[in-house]
Design a protein around this motif. Structure first.
Motif, short mmCIF file in Angstrom:
data_model
loop_
_atom_site.label_atom_id
_atom_site.label_comp_id
_atom_site.label_asym_id
_atom_site.label_seq_id
_atom_site.Cartn_x
_atom_site.Cartn_y
_atom_site.Cartn_z
N THR A 43 0.81 -1.22 0.00
CA THR A 43 0.00 0.00 0.00
C THR A 43 0.84 1.27 0.00
O THR A 43 0.33 2.35 -0.30
CB THR A 43 -0.99 0.03 1.19
OG1 THR A 43 -0.28 -0.28 2.39
CG2 THR A 43 -2.11 -0.97 0.99
N GLU A 44 2.13 1.17 0.30
CA GLU A 44 3.01 2.33 0.27
C GLU A 44 3.90 2.36 -0.98
O GLU A 44 4.30 3.43 -1.43
CB GLU A 44 3.88 2.36 1.52
CG GLU A 44 3.07 2.51 2.80
CD GLU A 44 3.90 2.27 4.06
OE1 GLU A 44 5.12 2.05 3.96
OE2 GLU A 44 3.30 2.29 5.14
N SER A 45 4.22 1.19 -1.52
CA SER A 45 5.18 1.11 -2.62
C SER A 45 4.55 0.88 -3.99
O SER A 45 5.13 1.27 -5.01
CB SER A 45 6.18 -0.03 -2.36
OG SER A 45 6.90 0.22 -1.17
N LYS A 47 0.72 0.81 -4.52
CA LYS A 47 -0.66 1.29 -4.62
C LYS A 47 -0.83 2.40 -5.66
O LYS A 47 -1.71 2.34 -6.51
CB LYS A 47 -1.14 1.78 -3.26
CG LYS A 47 -2.53 2.34 -3.26
CD LYS A 47 -2.93 2.81 -1.86
CE LYS A 47 -4.28 3.46 -1.90
NZ LYS A 47 -4.74 3.83 -0.56
N ASP A 48 0.03 3.42 -5.61
CA ASP A 48 -0.12 4.54 -6.55
C ASP A 48 0.19 4.12 -7.98
O ASP A 48 -0.40 4.64 -8.92
CB ASP A 48 0.79 5.69 -6.14
CG ASP A 48 0.32 6.39 -4.87
OD1 ASP A 48 -0.86 6.20 -4.48
OD2 ASP A 48 1.12 7.11 -4.26
N ILE A 49 1.09 3.16 -8.16
CA ILE A 49 1.39 2.65 -9.50
C ILE A 49 0.21 1.86 -10.03
O ILE A 49 -0.20 2.01 -11.18
CB ILE A 49 2.65 1.76 -9.48
CG1 ILE A 49 3.87 2.57 -9.03
CG2 ILE A 49 2.91 1.12 -10.85
CD1 ILE A 49 5.10 1.71 -8.72
N GLY A 51 -2.96 1.91 -8.96
CA GLY A 51 -4.21 2.66 -9.03
C GLY A 51 -5.37 1.96 -8.35
O GLY A 51 -6.53 2.24 -8.63
N THR A 52 -5.07 1.03 -7.44
CA THR A 52 -6.10 0.32 -6.67
C THR A 52 -5.74 0.41 -5.19
O THR A 52 -4.59 0.62 -4.83
CB THR A 52 -6.20 -1.16 -7.09
OG1 THR A 52 -4.92 -1.78 -6.91
CG2 THR A 52 -6.64 -1.30 -8.55
N ASP A 53 -6.73 0.25 -4.32
CA ASP A 53 -6.49 0.33 -2.88
C ASP A 53 -5.73 -0.86 -2.33
O ASP A 53 -4.99 -0.75 -1.36
CB ASP A 53 -7.81 0.49 -2.12
CG ASP A 53 -8.42 1.87 -2.33
OD1 ASP A 53 -7.67 2.82 -2.61
OD2 ASP A 53 -9.65 1.99 -2.21
N ALA A 117 2.53 0.95 -14.42
CA ALA A 117 1.54 2.03 -14.43
C ALA A 117 0.46 1.73 -15.46
O ALA A 117 0.74 1.20 -16.54
CB ALA A 117 2.22 3.35 -14.76
#
Length: 120
Positions: A43-45, A47-49, A51-53, A117
């Motif tokens: 969730t820290e490494s 998640k943003d790549i 695009g899901t929780d 991504a």
């Protein structure tokens, strides 16, 4: 047919916060070696790549080194370590336990999009 590729010469490498993924693509199989450094958490490494929780990849894996703690969206939680084979369905978080890197191999095939991504 015999097809052989070395994970030491991957077809693709993806670097992310506190880790990286090496992938070889074979006929009918995407094989991945993930190295997660101490402090890595999905969730820290990732998640943003992604695009899901939570991680939405199905994993059939094997832990060669280190330890991972895995928590599913329904709250089930387990720890895996060296020598453990595991199956984890989509909808989970995971993090490194302890002060040594975790090296995991994944045979599920869903790793072709892992840490990639959207739209890449």
């Amino acid at each position: 047919m015999i097809e052989i590729k070395s994970i030491e010469k991957p077809d693709d490498r993806r670097d992310f916060l506190r880790g990286h993924l090496e992938i070889v693509q074979l006929t009918g199989l995407v094989f991945a070696k993930a190295t997660f450094e101490p402090g890595w958490r999905w969730t820290e490494s990732i998640k943003d790549i992604a695009g899901t929780d939570l991680c939405e990849v199905h994993h059939n894996g094997y832990i060669a080194e280190g330890r991972l703690r895995i928590r599913t969206q329904d709250g089930a939680e387990q720890e895996v370590g060296p020598g453990d084979a595991f199956v984890v369905t989509p909808g989970h978080d995971a993090w490194v336990v302890g002060d040594e890197p975790c090296v995991a191999f994944d045979f599920a095939g869903g790793m072709d999009d892992y840490a990639k991504a959207t739209g890449s």
